[in-house]
Design a protein around this motif. Structure first.
Motif, short mmCIF file in Angstrom:
data_model
loop_
_atom_site.label_atom_id
_atom_site.label_comp_id
_atom_site.label_asym_id
_atom_site.label_seq_id
_atom_site.Cartn_x
_atom_site.Cartn_y
_atom_site.Cartn_z
N ALA A 33 0.30 -7.51 -1.60
CA ALA A 33 -0.03 -8.94 -1.70
C ALA A 33 -1.42 -9.15 -2.26
O ALA A 33 -1.65 -10.05 -3.09
N LYS A 34 -2.38 -8.31 -1.83
CA LYS A 34 -3.74 -8.41 -2.37
C LYS A 34 -3.75 -8.07 -3.86
O LYS A 34 -4.39 -8.74 -4.67
N ALA A 35 -3.02 -7.00 -4.23
CA ALA A 35 -2.97 -6.61 -5.63
C ALA A 35 -2.37 -7.72 -6.48
O ALA A 35 -2.85 -8.01 -7.59
N ALA A 36 -1.33 -8.36 -5.98
CA ALA A 36 -0.70 -9.46 -6.71
C ALA A 36 -1.66 -10.63 -6.89
O ALA A 36 -1.71 -11.25 -7.96
N ALA A 37 -2.44 -10.93 -5.84
CA ALA A 37 -3.41 -12.03 -5.92
C ALA A 37 -4.50 -11.71 -6.94
O ALA A 37 -4.92 -12.58 -7.71
N PHE A 38 -4.97 -10.47 -6.96
CA PHE A 38 -5.99 -10.08 -7.94
C PHE A 38 -5.43 -10.18 -9.36
O PHE A 38 -6.11 -10.66 -10.27
N ALA A 39 -4.20 -9.73 -9.55
CA ALA A 39 -3.59 -9.78 -10.87
C ALA A 39 -3.38 -11.22 -11.32
O ALA A 39 -3.57 -11.56 -12.50
N GLU A 40 -3.01 -12.09 -10.39
CA GLU A 40 -2.81 -13.50 -10.71
C GLU A 40 -4.11 -14.13 -11.19
O GLU A 40 -4.11 -15.06 -12.00
N ALA A 41 -5.23 -13.62 -10.68
CA ALA A 41 -6.55 -14.13 -11.10
C ALA A 41 -7.03 -13.50 -12.40
O ALA A 41 -8.15 -13.74 -12.83
N GLY A 42 -6.19 -12.68 -13.03
CA GLY A 42 -6.53 -12.12 -14.34
C GLY A 42 -7.13 -10.74 -14.32
O GLY A 42 -7.54 -10.23 -15.36
N ALA A 43 -7.20 -10.10 -13.15
CA ALA A 43 -7.80 -8.77 -13.06
C ALA A 43 -6.86 -7.69 -13.61
O ALA A 43 -5.63 -7.86 -13.64
N ARG A 44 -7.46 -6.59 -14.04
CA ARG A 44 -6.70 -5.38 -14.41
C ARG A 44 -6.61 -4.53 -13.15
O ARG A 44 -7.58 -3.89 -12.76
N VAL A 45 -5.46 -4.54 -12.51
CA VAL A 45 -5.33 -3.97 -11.18
C VAL A 45 -4.66 -2.60 -11.22
O VAL A 45 -3.61 -2.42 -11.85
N LEU A 46 -5.27 -1.65 -10.51
CA LEU A 46 -4.68 -0.34 -10.27
C LEU A 46 -4.44 -0.22 -8.78
O LEU A 46 -5.35 -0.34 -7.98
N LEU A 47 -3.16 -0.01 -8.40
CA LEU A 47 -2.83 0.22 -7.00
C LEU A 47 -2.54 1.70 -6.83
O LEU A 47 -1.63 2.24 -7.48
N ALA A 48 -3.32 2.36 -5.98
CA ALA A 48 -3.17 3.80 -5.78
C ALA A 48 -2.67 4.08 -4.37
O ALA A 48 -3.27 3.65 -3.38
N SER A 49 -1.54 4.79 -4.29
CA SER A 49 -0.98 5.16 -2.99
C SER A 49 0.03 6.29 -3.19
O SER A 49 0.85 6.23 -4.10
N PRO A 50 -0.04 7.32 -2.34
CA PRO A 50 0.95 8.40 -2.46
C PRO A 50 2.37 7.92 -2.20
O PRO A 50 3.34 8.46 -2.74
N PHE A 51 2.50 6.87 -1.36
CA PHE A 51 3.83 6.37 -0.99
C PHE A 51 3.88 4.84 -1.08
O PHE A 51 3.93 4.15 -0.07
N PRO A 52 3.86 4.29 -2.31
CA PRO A 52 3.93 2.84 -2.45
C PRO A 52 5.27 2.29 -1.99
O PRO A 52 6.33 2.86 -2.29
#
Length: 299
Positions: A33-52
């Motif tokens: 949800a945080k990643a989606a909010a950052f992307a909605e604001a125009g950011a270039r988002v990288l989500l890093a997780s071994p188990f997304p």
């Protein structure tokens, strides 16, 4: 960032994330949800997780997903790093230290003491963002307030903003100074009244036509003086008085008048002390066309 001392508010601020790199460490729903909010604001988002999780994977391709833990290289040229709520404390602290070393802001979900800032609750309607913070004292109260504000601001508000933005050059060419401020203030109040009544235009194009009609009919008007019988406290200020105070170019304050309502006065409004209403009326007669003055007098 620790919670503010009792009675000391946080300073409100907004980040322009357009084109900026943001790292989110965590693959759970809250991190997604945080990643989606950052992307909605125009950011270039990288989500890093071994188990997304499925919520995180569903963000691709708008959000880049790295199925691994975060790396220090992910923080190069990074504006902001965010730690999800399920990361162990030690992992959050390591990311916080790495972000500081890389010169990036750091935010940990549900861990304000480790964060550089607080995100609070927010109401969004297109480009409109309203942030709500209780300075860490009562987050549930802020969330309750957000729900009430959301109920008061319809979706049409999001369509009004780009229409107004596109008209700014035309308004600037036709109106200057106080008449221009008055045009925008009147338009905003009228637009919000339409939204509240349910009769608002339902698209950016319709809002643009509505604003253009108002501009076509706009003309220079004489200065206006509104008299306010000074309320004892801000809680006693009426909606009409609040509107006048927030739009005033000049405030005439009569001797002995309560000044509690001045906290609602437009920040750059001129304040003048006068003896009584008669002196305020005389001074208002000399104001420039289009200016709005208020006279605050004793009850």
């Amino acid at each position: 960032m620790s919670r503010a001392p009792s009675g000391v508010p946080y300073f409100p601020a907004f980040f322009d994330l357009q084109g900026r790199k943001v790292l989110v460490a965590g693959g759970d729903a809250a991190s997604a949800a945080k990643a989606a909010a950052f992307a909605e604001a125009g950011a270039r988002v990288l989500l890093a997780s071994p188990f997304p999780g499925p919520e995180a994977l569903a963000l691709s391709p708008g959000v880049r997903i790295a199925q691994r833990g975060w790396l220090f290289g992910d923080l190069i040229d990074c504006f902001l790093a965010c730690a999800g709520p399920r990361l162990p404390l030690g992992a959050v602290e390591r990311l916080a230290n790495a972000a500081a070393e890389a010169g990036a802001l750091f935010y940990a979900v549900d861990r304000p003491a480790l964060s550089d800032f607080s995100s609070g609750s927010a109401v969004r309607r297109g480009a409109l963002s309203i942030g709500i913070s209780t300075s860490g004292a009562a987050p549930a109260f802020g969330q309750a307030l957000r729900r009430r504000i959301e109920a008061q601001i319809p979706e049409q508000a999001g369509a009004y903003l780009p229409a107004a933005d596109n008209l700014r050059a035309k308004v600037k060419a036709k109106l200057e100074g106080a008449p221009r401020r008055r045009f925008w203030a009147d338009a905003a109040d009228a637009a919000f009244d339409l939204m509240q009544s349910g009769d608002a235009p339902n698209s950016e194009k319709a809002w643009a036509a509505w604003l253009q009609r108002r501009l076509d009919g706009a003309k220079s008007e004489p200065a206006q003086l509104i008299v306010i019988a000074a309320p004892q406290s801000v809680d006693d200020v009426t909606l009409g008085q609040a509107r006048a105070l927030s739009r005033a170019d000049v405030a005439f304050i009569a001797k002995g008048a309560e000044q509690a309502c001045l906290s609602l006065l437009r920040r750059d409004a001129e304040q003048r002390a006068v003896k009584d209403l008669s002196e305020a009326q005389t001074a208002a007669a000399a104001l420039s066309a289009g200016q709005l003055a208020i006279a605050i007098v004793s009850r």
